[in-house]
Design an enzyme around this catalytic site. Structure first.
Site, mmCIF file in Angstrom:
data_model
loop_
_atom_site.group_PDB
_atom_site.id
_atom_site.type_symbol
_atom_site.label_atom_id
_atom_site.label_comp_id
_atom_site.label_asym_id
_atom_site.label_seq_id
_atom_site.Cartn_x
_atom_site.Cartn_y
_atom_site.Cartn_z
ATOM 1 N N SER A 158 0.807 -1.218 0.000
ATOM 2 C CA SER A 158 0.000 0.000 0.000
ATOM 3 C C SER A 158 0.838 1.265 0.000
ATOM 4 O O SER A 158 0.305 2.346 -0.217
ATOM 5 C CB SER A 158 -0.942 0.002 1.200
ATOM 6 O OG SER A 158 -0.205 -0.012 2.387
ATOM 7 N N HIS A 202 1.189 3.787 7.206
ATOM 8 C CA HIS A 202 0.638 4.693 6.194
ATOM 9 C C HIS A 202 1.012 6.136 6.498
ATOM 10 O O HIS A 202 1.541 6.446 7.560
ATOM 11 C CB HIS A 202 -0.879 4.553 6.116
ATOM 12 C CG HIS A 202 -1.336 3.376 5.304
ATOM 13 N ND1 HIS A 202 -2.638 3.023 5.189
ATOM 14 C CD2 HIS A 202 -0.647 2.476 4.558
ATOM 15 C CE1 HIS A 202 -2.748 1.948 4.418
ATOM 16 N NE2 HIS A 202 -1.538 1.590 4.031
ATOM 17 N N ASP A 242 -7.957 5.962 4.695
ATOM 18 C CA ASP A 242 -7.990 4.719 5.476
ATOM 19 C C ASP A 242 -9.252 4.517 6.293
ATOM 20 O O ASP A 242 -9.317 3.614 7.104
ATOM 21 C CB ASP A 242 -6.791 4.688 6.428
ATOM 22 C CG ASP A 242 -5.502 4.387 5.687
ATOM 23 O OD1 ASP A 242 -5.588 4.001 4.520
ATOM 24 O OD2 ASP A 242 -4.431 4.542 6.287
#
Lengths: 180, 167
Positions: free
Chosen positions: A57, A96, A123
């Site tokens: 990701s 992230h 998210d």
């Protein structure tokens, strides 16, 4: 008879002594690894100072199998930082980037929204149901350093446990058979 | 003493030490790069500005981004992640950072930008404080290395103001 008994005794005594030395040196290896890990925990202030990237990701920045060094300081969290966070009800931490920050005037609490560089949307779908923001306590650390590929060792070992046992067996054999 | 296992072990240890040392040196060499990036951001127009049903202000705008980030690249740079964030203060929040647009620059050749774009992420306030609000647009960059330490910095452009009325 006496001669055989003497030899057996000498072999036995040597083996016990050797066994002890090997046991001690094995213990040294294990404890020094533990010491290094705990020391890193103290220095970085993060409960897991090193994490392995498991998903794509954050590609192309971080690929699966890369490792990240984390640091958790008192500094406030700001947009653009790459953080590792735990979502309630999920075991595996996520790495992230922070894209939105709202810091409260009176309490100093923060509301944070994250997104993977390679993901299309933010998210919120990954968070617990109904959760819109991450708070400070969800965040385990921020990524400060990067090392490619090294994490593959742990990925392979968790996914193919047989390799782990072969490796541990081989290392153990090496320690036991080495004489120096 | 000089068994196969012993030699293999010594070779492996030596190779790994050298590799680790080279990674550390590559990362350290980034400290000798003193970049001088430049950037300018203009607001072309506010597309719309309204209050969401549950009370948060949301605005859509079109940006004009010009930047030269070539000097940020070194031989240890894998990519540069850049984003533009609106930053402002409200009565409840001492800091609001809302990312509006981002991009990944994979190579030095692509580090000279001229982009006109609407905001990629929603510009939503926590509450209804955006009318006539003064805000900064900040270009942040995050240098992601091939190995080692990551660098980040920013350029703040201030003096932007949102419209007085919803429309």
């Amino acid at each position: 008879m006496g001669w055989i008994g003497d030899t057996a005794d000498s072999i036995k005594s040597i083996q016990i002594r050797q066994l002890l030395t090997q046991g001690v040196s094995l213990g040294m290896i294990v404890t020094s690894a533990l010491i290094i890990w705990k020391a890193l925990m103290c220095i970085t202030g993060s409960e897991s100072p090193v994490v392995v990237v498991l998903s794509g990701s954050m590609e192309p920045g971080f690929k699966r199998g890369d490792i990240l060094f984390l640091h958790m300081s008192k500094d406030p969290i700001r947009a653009g930082e790459i953080v590792v966070f735990n979502v309630d009800g999920r075991e595996i931490p996520i790495v992230h980037r922070v894209i939105k920050v709202h810091e409260r005037q009176d309490t100093g609490e923060v509301d944070v929204l994250t997104k993977g560089d390679n993901n299309y949307g933010d998210d919120r779908l990954l968070y617990a149901q109904g959760q819109l923001w991450l708070q400070r306590h969800h965040i385990m650390g921020r990524a400060v350093g990067f090392l490619p590929y090294v994490g593959w060792v742990t990925i392979i070992m968790t996914e193919k446990p047989i390799i782990k046992y072969i490796l541990i067996g081989a290392l153990g054999l090496l320690v036991i058979t080495s004489k120096d | 003493m000089h068994s196969f296992g012993y030699r293999a072990n010594a070779l492996l240890t030596f190779a790994l030490t050298i590799l680790a040392l080279m990674c550390a040196l590559a990362s350290f060499s980034d400290n000798f790069n003193f970049p001088s990036p430049s950037a300018e951001i203009q607001i072309v127009k506010f597309n719309w500005f309204q209050k969401q049903p549950h009370g948060n202000d949301e605005v859509s705008l079109t940006l004009n981004i010009t930047a030269d980030l070539q000097s940020l690249f070194t031989w240890n740079t894998k990519q540069i992640f850049i984003f533009v964030a609106a930053e402002y203060e409200t009565p409840q929040n001492s800091l609001n950072q809302v990312s509006l647009w981002d991009a990944i620059i994979p190579e030095k050749e692509h580090a000279k930008l001229w982009i006109q774009t609407a905001n990629k992420y929603r510009f939503v306030d926590q509450g209804s404080n955006l009318r006539g609000k003064e805000f900064n647009l900040t270009l942040h960059w995050h240098v992601m290395p091939k190995t080692g330490k990551m660098f980040a910095d920013k350029l703040v452009m201030s003096g932007f103001r949102l419209p007085e009325e919803h429309r």
